[in-house]
Write a protein that holds these residues in place. Structure first.
Motif, mmCIF file in Angstrom:
data_model
loop_
_atom_site.group_PDB
_atom_site.id
_atom_site.type_symbol
_atom_site.label_atom_id
_atom_site.label_comp_id
_atom_site.label_asym_id
_atom_site.label_seq_id
_atom_site.Cartn_x
_atom_site.Cartn_y
_atom_site.Cartn_z
ATOM 1 N N ASN A 120 44.749 67.123 22.215
ATOM 2 C CA ASN A 120 45.609 65.940 22.113
ATOM 3 C C ASN A 120 46.901 66.076 22.902
ATOM 4 N N GLU A 121 47.378 67.297 23.083
ATOM 5 C CA GLU A 121 48.707 67.493 23.659
ATOM 6 C C GLU A 121 48.667 67.882 25.135
ATOM 7 N N ILE A 122 47.589 68.538 25.537
ATOM 8 C CA ILE A 122 47.532 69.040 26.917
ATOM 9 C C ILE A 122 46.685 68.094 27.749
ATOM 10 N N HIS A 123 47.355 67.462 28.708
ATOM 11 C CA HIS A 123 46.657 66.480 29.531
ATOM 12 C C HIS A 123 46.458 66.992 30.948
ATOM 13 N N GLN A 127 50.828 71.461 32.475
ATOM 14 C CA GLN A 127 51.268 71.968 31.162
ATOM 15 C C GLN A 127 50.746 73.381 30.890
ATOM 16 N N LEU A 128 50.004 73.934 31.848
ATOM 17 C CA LEU A 128 49.372 75.241 31.633
ATOM 18 C C LEU A 128 50.044 76.306 32.500
ATOM 19 N N PRO A 129 49.986 77.579 32.118
ATOM 20 C CA PRO A 129 49.447 78.082 30.848
ATOM 21 C C PRO A 129 50.406 77.813 29.685
ATOM 22 N N VAL A 130 49.861 77.829 28.486
ATOM 23 C CA VAL A 130 50.705 77.727 27.294
ATOM 24 C C VAL A 130 50.075 78.580 26.200
ATOM 25 N N HIS B 7 57.244 73.490 24.717
ATOM 26 C CA HIS B 7 56.255 72.416 24.670
ATOM 27 C C HIS B 7 56.907 71.145 24.149
ATOM 28 N N LEU B 8 57.111 70.183 25.054
ATOM 29 C CA LEU B 8 57.659 68.888 24.679
ATOM 30 C C LEU B 8 56.585 67.846 24.941
ATOM 31 N N ASN B 9 56.434 66.928 24.043
ATOM 32 C CA ASN B 9 55.423 65.890 24.266
ATOM 33 C C ASN B 9 55.787 64.675 23.431
ATOM 34 N N THR B 10 56.649 63.828 24.002
ATOM 35 C CA THR B 10 57.088 62.637 23.269
ATOM 36 C C THR B 10 56.109 61.498 23.513
ATOM 37 N N MET B 43 55.070 71.002 15.022
ATOM 38 C CA MET B 43 55.062 71.392 16.424
ATOM 39 C C MET B 43 56.339 72.199 16.702
ATOM 40 N N PRO B 44 56.419 72.862 17.856
ATOM 41 C CA PRO B 44 57.549 73.773 18.096
ATOM 42 C C PRO B 44 58.911 73.144 17.812
ATOM 43 N N LEU B 45 59.089 71.890 18.217
ATOM 44 C CA LEU B 45 60.366 71.223 17.993
ATOM 45 C C LEU B 45 60.614 71.017 16.492
#
Lengths: 580, 580
Positions: A120-123, A127-130, B7-10, B43-45
């Motif tokens: 859901n979060e990595i598009h 955003q990689l690596p994480v 990791h930010l994902n608004t 999530m991290p935030l």
């Protein structure tokens, strides 16, 4: 901390059920209290230790670029059904229902939830690596929880999960975690070894365990003292001990061996060394299609079958088990103890261990009790066998591909790093878009550290008859000040309090025992608890201008002039910290 | 922290199910992610915020002398059976079975376990007082979890339990916790109120809630702006609004009031003010022995019945409910909407609210639709009533026993302190030996803080149309540096990095947004996330020797000369910290 303001409650006796020393000592020292099998409260002393471990783990994980989050303890079954583990996981996975009869699990690990988050979060590849991790309560419903925190049901684990765009990236993430783990266990002050490990049901191609060395460990570690090589015995490749097969010198011959249903007894009766005998172990495989098959696996009389290696044989991948006595009788025409590759009642598949395959003039069962056959030779008495590494390494085996002789020690697994590949990401369809806007499957790794288990493993490694000997990084208190006669002497109170304040100002985690208990009781208590540095301040010493400093790990105390005690304790403390 | 390493994902949109602003904003800001109803990943935030709250709570608890331990999430049912809560607790208590079909619960609180620990660990008055706490995952299986972290199922709570030798000691422990809670919520930077609260099913005689003031709160708080008085409306004593009953001036008279089945309609039709009418509410009590009884409770037309107060009436203690229409018809001979104390079909018990008891010439239903009776007077038309405080306070009520006028505001309960007495200690037989060697029962208090709930409550209190406005103590980052043109300009990178390093060295939790996103997107993201101080570094500004500093809570940014920006931000930061 003043002891009178803390909760200390040591016990003279360990509960009878406490079989191992860490369980005994943690209970006696008042670090844990049991509520049900494998379910404990971490008492204030125990929690302090666990928090110190947590802090070091968190610091090194952050330094390594991992990002902390917190996944739930109660996880929806749907995700576990998607991954297949709802079915595959045994009864250790506690499956529960909520008030609406919906299925949930108490997490033993969080691969499913993190993969759900990732999808859901990595598009994008950007955003990689994480690498996400959390330190959270886990639950594994062990059939027979025991050994205190060593095999509990509810426990605290750090689990991290890396996501990469390809295998090379995932292996780089793996190495970063491997190195972070090396730093973590060094900082904790433990003697440990990173060992190559079996990847088990998780699959994947790379895996290391971090083993705390302790005689009481359940795992056997094979290592080469002359190199970096170390592997779990489950995985460690065993060398072929015979470089070239010798020519036959004997004829095969049936000999009576009354009551000799073990290689040791056969060797003894026939007056030959054990390494002339061969052990026959019979398995039944259950292939995906077709009928079950019977296999005779042969290892030298002084060797043991390694079932993990057996499980990886192509024909064994879909399941196998030891043969029953009925099956043995049907296929070999004999009871167990006298089995061998010659004259079987029905044809069986044979695999010889690499060493057995180079043996000559060897001894096997005759498939007829109580007889064995001596002087057996491959190619003459029976066809050349299929060959595989089937056995456990034994101490003294030569290292493979490098100089040195393999040794074996026991260890307690406290950490594990896995390259997972796409095991979870493909099941849960966790993809990202590459530079060309095309979806690709995420490559994963997972990395666990048993936080609560470390506290027990540290004790298994570091204790004596008096109690625990904490490495300073994990110690519930770094220094304890023991005034002898707190209630009676103002001089003692002043001296103890002054030292206490100085150590606190130097950020030392110090406890001042102001409970005014008898010296013998007080000393035994702190030896049991295992505080690394004890400072004893008594009237007699003060008269001579002396304070005693006792390292928990040393036999003798040091008498330090009063004027020098601050400097001495600070320097001792720094030395202990720096040796980490 | 560099934003590229975090990791930010608004999200642009909140999920439709998010009904309240904290749920919407936490989801949009990427602080929480949902897995099932009421079950979230922090999530991290989100975790950073929660950890800051935890740290403050832990610090103040330790300062107050409480001792941290960690009790298990999974607790054996036996203890809950001993306390009686296995039966009493509703379906919010998630009862589970392990692989051996033994009963356990997922802890919603830990009174049972801590009392079990106390009875095993505390032997003597010398060990008292003691206060244990833990910060642990809790589970309450809400029927309809919603509002994000406000009413989740899995959540993080700090719960503390004090043990004392007598009630005076327990009340002193209570006061210590009350004061610690005051410090905690002040340090968090929240507008809050400690309010006297109902002790509910836990019983005990003293209880306060800590309420974060917010228009969206579910609780109503009665307070006196001119004093310290504050109480939950459930508990707040309502004054009698008529000092002395006036003499009758009217004869009682039946009047037709078509379709006027509510006091408002009756007052309107009859052209009188609402405070001349009296509302009749019918309850049925179920006493321990004997048949159910019917009660008519009377409050003034402009007042509301308070069911918590009703539940404490002696006759109501063993259970009560609103009467059914059938029961009303049977006892009053009329449909609801036209009920009153006169001419009932069968005798009923009557209780009047304190204000109603002093009314004269009042209006009630005639027990005959659609009629009411005007000019009713106690003592003349019906006997003097039993009197009790039955109603909710309304804004404008005079304070009781002190000057001032009561006001009402909404709040979100984030903390609760309870004096428990021996409720659990007597059920679980937790005793200690007093100075005379005689066993006495421990006196307990319990003290909870909803750690995860606080994060949501803070948002309900502090937000605007752009997003969250964190108090600096809870902010996931204290300062964000937003370079406009990170990728293009070395001058910007240098300036941003220099400020970043300075702030880090000053222990400020700063994030540098090096993602090179468009300024509009970047600013909206940080406004949504709610970082208190934003520093914008752009080419245009740098040419003029200017850097912009924007407080999240202020409308306008401040232009600061480049040379002064370090000092300015540090000073602004310290001001925000010090106003706590």
């Amino acid at each position: 901390m003043l002891a009178s303001k803390f909760h200390l409650n040591t016990l003279k006796e360990a509960p009878t059920e406490a079989e191992i020393v860490s369980h005994q000592l943690m209970t006696r020292a008042g670090m844990i209290r049991k509520h049900a099998g494998g379910i404990y409260t971490y008492m204030p002393l125990g929690l302090k230790i666990m928090r110190k471990v947590e802090a070091i783990v968190r610091e090194e994980m952050n330094k390594a670029g991992a990002i902390e989050l917190l996944m739930p303890v109660v996880q929806p079954a749907e995700l576990w059904m998607e991954s297949g583990r709802w079915e595959q996981y045994g009864p250790e996975l506690l499956r529960i229902k909520d008030r609406h009869q919906r299925d949930f699990v108490l997490q033993p690990t969080s691969e499913e939830v993190i993969t759900d988050i990732a999808r859901n979060e990595i598009h994008s590849y950007r955003q990689l690596p994480v690498n996400f991790y959390h330190i959270q309560t886990k639950f594994r419903d062990e059939r027979r929880p025991r050994f205190g925190l060593m095999r509990g049901r509810e426990f605290t684990m750090k689990d991290a999960y890396s996501f990469d765009r390809d295998e090379a990236g995932a292996l780089a993430s793996y190495d970063i975690m491997y190195n972070a783990y090396m730093r973590i266990f060094k900082r904790l002050g433990l003697t440990f070894r990173a060992v190559a490990a079996d990847t088990g049901s998780i699959g994947g191609s790379r895996s290391h365990e971090f083993q705390v060395i302790a005689d009481t460990g359940e795992d056997l570690i094979v290592y080469n003292p002359d190199s970096d090589y170390a592997a779990n015995i489950e995985l460690a490749e065993a060398p072929c001990l015979i470089e070239k097969r010798a020519e036959p010198t004997q004829e095969s011959q049936e000999v009576e061996t009354p009551n000799a249903n073990k290689c040791e007894l056969v060797a003894q009766q026939l007056g030959v060394s054990l390494d002339k005998t061969v052990k026959s172990v019979v398995f039944v495989t259950t292939p995906e299609e077709g009928p079950a098959q019977v296999w005779l696996l042969m290892v030298r009389g002084d060797h043991e079958i390694n079932e993990i290696k057996v499980s990886k044989l192509p024909a064994f991948k879909h399941g196998f088990r030891l043969a029953t006595e009925e099956e043995i009788l049907e296929y070999f025409g004999s009871e167990p103890g006298y089995l061998g590759p010659l004259n079987t009642a029905k044809p069986v598949n044979i695999i010889a261990d690499t060493t057995v395959a180079n043996m000559s003039d060897f001894i096997c069962g005759a498939n007829k009790a109580p007889y064995h056959i001596t002087g057996i030779n491959w190619g003459r008495d029976l066809p050349e066998p299929e060959v595989a590494d089937l056995r456990n390494v034994v101490a003294g085996d030569p290292a493979i591909g490098e100089p040195g002789t393999l040794a074996i020690q026991r260890g307690i697994e406290v950490g594990h790093v896995f390259f997972l590949g796409d095991k979870y990401s493909s099941e849960l369809k966790a993809t990202f878009l590459n530079e060309n806007g095309k979806p690709e499957t995420l490559q994963m790794g997972c990395y666990g550290i048993g936080i609560s288990r470390i506290t027990a493993a540290a004790i298994e490694q570091n204790h004596d008859e008096k109690g625990i000997i904490w490495p300073i990084a994990m110690a519930p208190f770094e220094v304890v000040i023991c005034p002898v006669g707190w209630g009676k002497s103002e001089a003692i109170r002043n001296e103890a309090t002054a030292l206490y304040e100085t150590l606190k100002q130097n950020n030392i985690d110090v406890i001042l025992d102001d409970r005014d208990t008898r010296p013998g009781v007080m000393f035994s208590e702190w030896e049991l608890i295992g505080v690394p540095i004890r400072v004893t301040i008594g009237d007699r010493g003060l008269k001579d201008g002396i304070i005693e400093v006792q390292e928990r790990s040393k036999a003798e105390a040091v008498k330090v002039p009063v004027a020098e005690v601050n400097a001495y304790v600070l320097s001792l403390f720094n030395n202990l910290k720096n040796t980490l």
